[in-house]
Design a protein around this motif. Structure first.
Motif, short mmCIF file in Angstrom:
data_model
loop_
_atom_site.label_atom_id
_atom_site.label_comp_id
_atom_site.label_asym_id
_atom_site.label_seq_id
_atom_site.Cartn_x
_atom_site.Cartn_y
_atom_site.Cartn_z
N MET A 68 -8.73 3.49 -19.85
CA MET A 68 -8.22 2.20 -19.39
C MET A 68 -6.77 2.38 -18.91
N ALA A 69 -6.33 1.43 -18.07
CA ALA A 69 -5.00 1.61 -17.49
C ALA A 69 -4.47 0.31 -16.93
N THR A 70 -3.14 0.26 -16.80
CA THR A 70 -2.52 -0.81 -16.03
C THR A 70 -2.50 -0.40 -14.55
N VAL A 71 -2.37 -1.40 -13.69
CA VAL A 71 -2.20 -1.16 -12.26
C VAL A 71 -0.96 -1.93 -11.83
N GLU A 72 -0.03 -1.25 -11.17
CA GLU A 72 1.20 -1.91 -10.75
C GLU A 72 1.45 -1.69 -9.27
N LEU A 73 1.69 -2.79 -8.57
CA LEU A 73 2.13 -2.75 -7.18
C LEU A 73 3.61 -3.11 -7.17
N ASP A 74 4.44 -2.17 -6.79
CA ASP A 74 5.90 -2.33 -6.86
C ASP A 74 6.47 -2.41 -5.45
N ARG A 75 6.67 -3.65 -4.98
CA ARG A 75 7.28 -3.92 -3.66
C ARG A 75 6.51 -3.19 -2.54
N ILE A 76 5.21 -3.36 -2.55
CA ILE A 76 4.33 -2.68 -1.59
C ILE A 76 4.46 -3.31 -0.20
N GLU A 77 4.53 -2.45 0.80
CA GLU A 77 4.54 -2.87 2.20
C GLU A 77 3.41 -2.17 2.95
N LYS A 78 2.85 -2.88 3.93
CA LYS A 78 1.87 -2.26 4.82
C LYS A 78 2.13 -2.70 6.24
N ILE A 79 2.51 -1.74 7.08
CA ILE A 79 2.74 -1.99 8.51
C ILE A 79 1.85 -1.02 9.29
N TYR A 80 0.99 -1.55 10.13
CA TYR A 80 0.09 -0.70 10.92
C TYR A 80 0.82 -0.11 12.13
N GLU A 81 0.20 0.87 12.74
CA GLU A 81 0.83 1.58 13.87
C GLU A 81 1.15 0.64 15.03
N ASN A 82 0.35 -0.43 15.18
CA ASN A 82 0.61 -1.37 16.28
C ASN A 82 1.72 -2.36 15.96
N GLY A 83 2.33 -2.20 14.77
CA GLY A 83 3.44 -3.06 14.38
C GLY A 83 3.06 -4.25 13.53
N PHE A 84 1.77 -4.46 13.31
CA PHE A 84 1.34 -5.61 12.51
C PHE A 84 1.73 -5.42 11.05
N HIS A 85 2.43 -6.39 10.51
CA HIS A 85 2.94 -6.32 9.13
C HIS A 85 1.94 -7.07 8.24
N ALA A 86 1.07 -6.34 7.60
CA ALA A 86 -0.04 -6.94 6.85
C ALA A 86 0.35 -7.36 5.45
N ILE A 87 1.21 -6.59 4.78
CA ILE A 87 1.61 -6.88 3.40
C ILE A 87 3.13 -6.84 3.32
N HIS A 88 3.72 -7.88 2.73
CA HIS A 88 5.19 -7.99 2.64
C HIS A 88 5.64 -7.96 1.18
N ASP A 89 6.32 -6.91 0.77
CA ASP A 89 7.04 -6.87 -0.50
C ASP A 89 6.18 -7.40 -1.66
N LEU A 90 4.98 -6.85 -1.79
CA LEU A 90 4.03 -7.34 -2.79
C LEU A 90 4.25 -6.64 -4.13
N SER A 91 4.56 -7.41 -5.15
CA SER A 91 4.74 -6.88 -6.50
C SER A 91 3.79 -7.60 -7.45
N LEU A 92 2.98 -6.81 -8.14
CA LEU A 92 2.03 -7.34 -9.12
C LEU A 92 1.90 -6.36 -10.27
N GLU A 93 1.84 -6.86 -11.47
CA GLU A 93 1.56 -6.02 -12.63
C GLU A 93 0.25 -6.49 -13.26
N ILE A 94 -0.76 -5.65 -13.24
CA ILE A 94 -2.08 -5.98 -13.76
C ILE A 94 -2.24 -5.27 -15.09
#
Length: 392
Positions: free
Chosen positions: A1-27
Motif C-alpha cells: 500500500m502507498a500514498t500518492v502525491e501530486l506536488d505542483r504538477i504541470e502538463k503542457i503539450y508540444e502544441n502549447g496547450f496547458h492541460a494541468i496547472h499547478d496541481l497539488s493533491l495528497e492521496i
C-alpha cells in the motif's frame, strides 16, 4: 500500500496547450479519491501522469516515498482499469486475469491461487473458462478489476471504468467497486465525469475545471460548502439554481432581504451567523444559489412567512414517484457557472430557469402559476465578481 502525491504538477503539450496547472493533491494510504469534472478538464490527463502514460512538464509525482517522474509505468507498482476493459479476446477469463502475473514469471501455483481468489471475490468462478465475447458488460468489467487485483499493487487507477455500462448496471457496479476497495484497502484514484458516481464512491472528491483544482473535500462538504459557483453548480443533481441578486441588510442588523428579479426574499439572523462576511455586501450584487430541494409547493407549507414566497409559471413536471421535479420560470437573471457540458434550461418555447424538487404530495400542474416557498436559511451566497463563496 502507498500514498500518492501530486506536488505542483504541470502538463503542457508540444502544441502549447496547458492541460494541468499547478496541481497539488495528497492521496492517503487506502483512500478512495475521485477526480471529477466536465469534459476536457484534465482529470484523465492527471491520472495518466500518475500511471506514467503521460510525461510530466513540471512538479513532482510521488508514489509512496519515491519520486516517479521518470519511472516507467511497469515499474510504478500500480494497476490501471480502463474504460474499454482492454481484455484479450482470444484468452479465457482465467488467462486474462493472470496474464500480468505470467509475464512477471510468478510461479504457476501462486498464479492459480491469486486468480481463483480474485474470481471468488468478484463472483467470476463459473466464468473462468469463458472468453470475453461470452460475457456481459458487467462481467467484463469484473474481469478487468480481477486483473488489477491479482497484481496486489500499491495503488489502483481507474479511468471511467463504468461509462460503457447501462444505467442500472452502473449503479450496481459502482457499489461493488466501492465495497471492493474498502475490502482490499488499496489506495485508489478514480476518474469520472459523473458527479453522482463521485459523490457515492469517493472518500474525498477533487473537482477540476480547465486544468485547475477547484476544491477537494468529502462529498458532503462539497455539497454543503462549495468554494465557488462552479463547484456549487457541478456537484448535485439537478444542479444548484444560481441567480444574480441584491442584498439589503436591515437597519437593526438582525436580518436582511435578498432580491431576485422582482422577488424580495427575507433572510433571518442565521444567514449572518453562518456567513459573517455577508454583512459587507449590503446594497451590493451577489450570486445566490438555491438547491432544488429548497423550493417547495407553498400549498404544502401553509405556515411559511409571506416574505419567503413568490409566484411563478410552471413549464414542466417530472413525476419520479418519490419526488417531483418542477421546472418553472423565476424572474431573475441566471448565472453561468462555467460548466461547458451544462445545457441551458429550456422547455419548449418557454424559458425555464429554475428546478425544484417537490414532495410527491404536491398537486402542481404544468402551465399553471403556483406559489413557491424558498427555504432561505439554506441559501448559498457568492461574490458576484469572483464567484467565490461568501463565508467568514
Amino acid at each position: 500500500m502507498a500514498t500518492v502525491e501530486l506536488d505542483r504538477i504541470e502538463k503542457i503539450y508540444e502544441n502549447g496547450f496547458h492541460a494541468i496547472h499547478d496541481l497539488s493533491l495528497e492521496i492517503e494510504d487506502q483512500e478512495f479519491l475521485v477526480l471529477v469534472g466536465p469534459s476536457g478538464c484534465g482529470k484523465s490527463t492527471a491520472l495518466r501522469m500518475i500511471a506514467g502514460l503521460e510525461t510530466i512538464t513540471g512538479g513532482r509525482m510521488l508514489i509512496g516515498d519515491r519520486v516517479v517522474n521518470d519511472v516507467e509505468p511497469k515499474d510504478r507498482d500500480i494497476a490501471m482499469v480502463f474504460q474499454n476493459y482492454a481484455l484479450y479476446p482470444h484468452m479465457t477469463v482465467y488467462d486474462n486475469i493472470g496474464f500480468a502475473l505470467k509475464l512477471a514469471r510468478v510461479p504457476k501455483a501462486e498464479i492459480d491461487s491469486r486468480v481463483r481468489k480474485a474470481a471468488q471475490i468478484l463472483e467470476l468462478e463459473k466464468h473462468l473458462d469463458r472468453k470475453p465475447a461470452q460475457l456481459s458488460g458487467g462481467q467484463r468489467q469484473r474481469v478487468a478489476m480481477g486483473r488489477a487485483i491479482v497484481r496486489q499493487p500499491a495503488a489502483f487507477l481507474m479511468d471511467e471504468p463504468l461509462s460503457n455500462l447501462d444505467a442500472k448496471l452502473r449503479v450496481q457496479m459502482r457499489a461493488e467497486i466501492a465495497a471492493l476497495q474498502r475490502e482490499l484497502a488499496v489506495t485508489t484514484v478514480y476518474v469520472t465525469h459523473d458527479q453522482t458516481e463521485a459523490m457515492t464512491m469517493g472518500d474525498r472528491v477533487a473537482v477540476l475545471k480547465d486544468g485547475f483544482l477547484q476544491q477537494v473535500d468529502t462529498p458532503q462538504n462539497l455539497y454543503d460548502r462549495p468554494d465557488n459557483v462552479f463547484v456549487a453548480a457541478f456537484i448535485g443533481s439537478p444542479s444548484m439554481n444560481l441567480y444574480e441578486a441584491t442584498l439589503q441588510v436591515r437597519e437593526d442588523g438582525g436580518g436582511a432581504s435578498v432580491t431576485l428579479g422582482r422577488h424580495p426574499l427575507g433572510l433571518g439572523p442565521e444567514a449572518f451567523a453562518a456567513r459573517p462576511a455577508l454583512r459587507g455586501y449590503d446594497g451590493k450584487r451577489v450570486v445566490v444559489g438555491i438547491r432544488p430541494e429548497d423550493f417547495e409547493d407553498a400549498a404544502l407549507v401553509p405556515d411559511a412567512p409571506a416574505d419567503r414566497r413568490f409566484r411563478a409559471p410552471v413549464t414542466l413536471i417530472e413525476a419520479l414517484g418519490s419526488e417531483i421535479m418542477v421546472h418553472f420560470g423565476l424572474d431573475a437573471r441566471t448565472v453561468d457557472a462555467g460548466d461547458p457540458d451544462a445545457p441551458a434550461e429550456s422547455v419548449g418555447d418557454v424559458q425555464s430557469n429554475a428546478v425544484g424538487r417537490f414532495s410527491p404530495r404536491s398537486r402542481v400542474r404544468a402551465r399553471e402559476d403556483i406559489d413557491i416557498v424558498v427555504s432561505t436559511e439554506n441559501l448559498h451566497f457568492f461574490d458576484h465578481d469572483t464567484g467565490a463563496a461568501i463565508w467568514g
